[in-house]
Design an enzyme around this catalytic site. Structure first.
Site, PDB file in Angstrom:
ATOM      1  N   GLY A 258       2.389   2.777  10.759  1.00 23.54           N
ATOM      2  CA  GLY A 258       3.369   3.889  10.215  1.00 23.54           C
ATOM      3  C   GLY A 258       3.979   4.457  11.725  1.00 23.54           C
TER       4      GLY A 258
ATOM      5  N   GLU B 119      -5.443  -4.493  10.661  1.00 23.88           N
ATOM      6  CA  GLU B 119      -4.622  -3.688  10.828  1.00 23.88           C
ATOM      7  C   GLU B 119      -4.780  -2.765  12.061  1.00 23.88           C
ATOM      8  OE1 GLU B 119      -2.481  -2.451   6.709  1.00 23.88           O
ATOM      9  OE2 GLU B 119      -4.057  -0.997   7.206  1.00 23.88           O
TER      10      GLU B 119
ATOM     11  N   ASN C  65       0.672  -1.129   0.074  1.00 24.88           N
ATOM     12  CA  ASN C  65       0.040   0.047  -0.042  1.00 24.88           C
ATOM     13  C   ASN C  65       0.929   1.292  -0.025  1.00 24.88           C
ATOM     14  OD1 ASN C  65      -1.944   1.951   0.567  1.00 24.88           O
ATOM     15  ND2 ASN C  65      -2.237   1.428   2.582  1.00 24.88           N
ATOM     16  N   TRP C  66       0.983   1.948  -1.219  1.00 18.30           N
ATOM     17  CA  TRP C  66       2.244   2.850  -1.112  1.00 18.30           C
ATOM     18  C   TRP C  66       1.445   4.413  -0.741  1.00 18.30           C
ATOM     19  CZ3 TRP C  66       4.179   2.204  -6.847  1.00 18.30           C
ATOM     20  CH2 TRP C  66       5.187   1.072  -6.873  1.00 18.30           C
ATOM     21  N   LYS C  67       0.161   3.997  -0.401  1.00 19.48           N
ATOM     22  CA  LYS C  67      -0.769   5.532   0.006  1.00 19.48           C
ATOM     23  C   LYS C  67      -0.094   6.813  -0.923  1.00 19.48           C
ATOM     24  CE  LYS C  67      -0.100   3.720   4.565  1.00 19.48           C
ATOM     25  NZ  LYS C  67      -0.182   3.684   5.956  1.00 19.48           N
TER      26      LYS C  67
ATOM     27  N   HIS D   2      -9.542   1.393   4.377  1.00 16.14           N
ATOM     28  CA  HIS D   2      -8.313   1.896   5.261  1.00 16.14           C
ATOM     29  C   HIS D   2      -8.627   2.640   6.353  1.00 16.14           C
ATOM     30  CE1 HIS D   2      -4.262   2.856   6.201  1.00 16.14           C
ATOM     31  NE2 HIS D   2      -3.871   1.884   5.716  1.00 16.14           N
TER      32      HIS D   2
ATOM     33  N   GLY E 183       2.909  -0.969   4.262  1.00 13.49           N
ATOM     34  CA  GLY E 183       2.702   0.418   3.835  1.00 13.49           C
ATOM     35  C   GLY E 183       4.358   0.979   3.780  1.00 13.49           C
ATOM     36  N   GLY E 184       4.920   1.413   4.789  1.00 12.74           N
ATOM     37  CA  GLY E 184       6.217   2.102   4.619  1.00 12.74           C
ATOM     38  C   GLY E 184       7.347   1.509   3.969  1.00 12.74           C
TER      39      GLY E 184
ATOM     40  N   GLU F 216      -6.879   5.282   7.394  1.00 12.88           N
ATOM     41  CA  GLU F 216      -6.946   6.604   7.082  1.00 12.88           C
ATOM     42  C   GLU F 216      -7.970   7.062   6.195  1.00 12.88           C
ATOM     43  OE1 GLU F 216      -2.943   5.962   4.931  1.00 12.88           O
ATOM     44  OE2 GLU F 216      -2.147   5.412   7.093  1.00 12.88           O
TER      45      GLU F 216
ATOM     46  N   SER G  61       3.385  -1.806  10.317  1.00 15.94           N
ATOM     47  CA  SER G  61       4.602  -1.735  10.534  1.00 15.94           C
ATOM     48  C   SER G  61       5.554  -3.004  10.289  1.00 15.94           C
ATOM     49  CB  SER G  61       5.260  -1.348  12.087  1.00 15.94           C
ATOM     50  OG  SER G  61       4.665   0.152  12.188  1.00 15.94           O
TER      51      SER G  61
HETATM   52  P1  PGA Z   1       2.776   0.719   7.546  1.00  9.56           P
HETATM   53  O1  PGA Z   1       1.266   0.876   6.931  1.00  9.56           O
HETATM   54  O2  PGA Z   1       3.332  -0.564   6.966  1.00  9.56           O
HETATM   55  O3  PGA Z   1       3.577   1.768   7.011  1.00  9.56           O
HETATM   56  O4  PGA Z   1       2.557   0.577   9.137  1.00  9.56           O
HETATM   57  C1  PGA Z   1       0.390  -0.392   6.792  1.00  9.56           C
HETATM   58  C2  PGA Z   1      -0.811   0.240   6.196  1.00  9.56           C
HETATM   59  O5  PGA Z   1      -1.241   1.330   6.472  1.00  9.56           O
HETATM   60  O6  PGA Z   1      -1.427  -0.495   5.302  1.00  9.56           O
END
Ligand code: PGA
Length: 255
Positions: free
Chosen positions: A177, A171, A13-15, A99, A237-238, A101, A216
């Site tokens: 993050g 999640e 997930n590159w956001k 998600h 994500g990251g 966010e 994470s």
């Molecule tokens: P993260 O994000 O790996 O940076 O914690 C995961 C996500 O939001 O899907």
């Protein structure tokens, strides 16, 4: 180890990261580095603008491309939204929905998710549904209550026998993050609980459904998380922004 009948799935997930040029550069390196890795399915979710090029660059690879959100209507007066037929036209294979966010910052509701999920499945697209509790909810002992509410509301419109086609990403919001990964025990416990909720609707679908962990995930912790019996991979994500890190995480899902 999870049930061998469920192929592990790792999604990036590159956001709101990577221009088209940056996405192209990542995929050129990643497709080469991942080679003929078998034993795990890999999905990359770039921003909308990079989707056409990403589909093109992964055409001769097993990597699938998905969006990070989608609207449930095919067309209409929904300024700024993207529909399922628009994704299908590009060759995009699915979408992340729900998600945290999007729920928190963009007011995505359980009602909207209950319309998005059957629409995605009807179109033959992969749906990756995110659920998870806040830190305050976990501290108050309300994790299971929150997961039950989300799973019941978001999947209410998906017939029991189709539940196995939905990928659920557990999640915990406090782990996204933050560098604070859930322990493998915490992740396993929550994911087993989600599988039990699905089993209340349809035991066969629950046994077939991939339920992944996100929050994470890094090369250093991926293998131990993915070794748990109910954790069928990850939503990353990251650490998915770096091709070498993401290759290492995908390899950990396909030992
Ligand atoms: P993260 O994000 O790996 O940076 O914690 C995961 C996500 O939001 O899907």
């Amino acid at each position: 180890m999870p049930d061998a009948a469920r192929t592990p799935l790792v999604a990036a997930n590159w956001k709101m990261h990577k221009t088209v040029a940056e996405s192209d550069d990542f995929l050129d390196r990643f497709v080469g580095a991942i080679g003929d890795l078998t034993g795990a399915e890999i999905v990359v979710c770039p921003p909308y603008t990079a989707l056409p090029s990403a589909v093109e660059r992964t055409r001769r690879s097993p990597i699938r491309i998905a969006a990070q959100n989608v609207h449930f209507e095919d067309s209409g007066a929904f300024t700024g939204e993207i529909s399922i037929p628009m994704l299908v036209e590009l060759g995009v294979g699915g979408a992340i929905v729900g998600h945290s966010e999007r729920r928190r910052l963009f007011c995505e509701t359980d009602e909207a998710l209950a319309r998005k999920l059957p629409a995605l499945l009807d179109a033959g697209l992969e749906a990756i549904l995110c659920v998870g509790e806040t830190e305050a909810e976990r501290d108050a002992g309300r994790t299971e209550e929150v997961l039950r509410r989300q799973i019941e509301a978001d999947l209410a419109t998906v017939a029991g026998e189709r539940l196995g086609a939905v990928v659920v990403a557990y999640e915990p919001i406090w782990a996204i993050g933050t560098g604070r990964t859930a322990t493998r025990e915490q992740a396993q416990e929550a994911i087993a609980f989600i599988r039990a909720l699905l089993a209340d609707r349809d035991p066969a679908a629950a046994a077939a459904a991939r339920i992944v962990y996100g929050g994470s995930v890094k090369p250093a912790n991926a293998a131990e998380l993915f070794a748990e019996p109910d954790i069928d991979g990850g939503l990353v994500g990251g650490a998915s922004l770096d091709p070498d890190d993401f290759v290492a995480i995908c390899a950990a899902a396909a030992p």
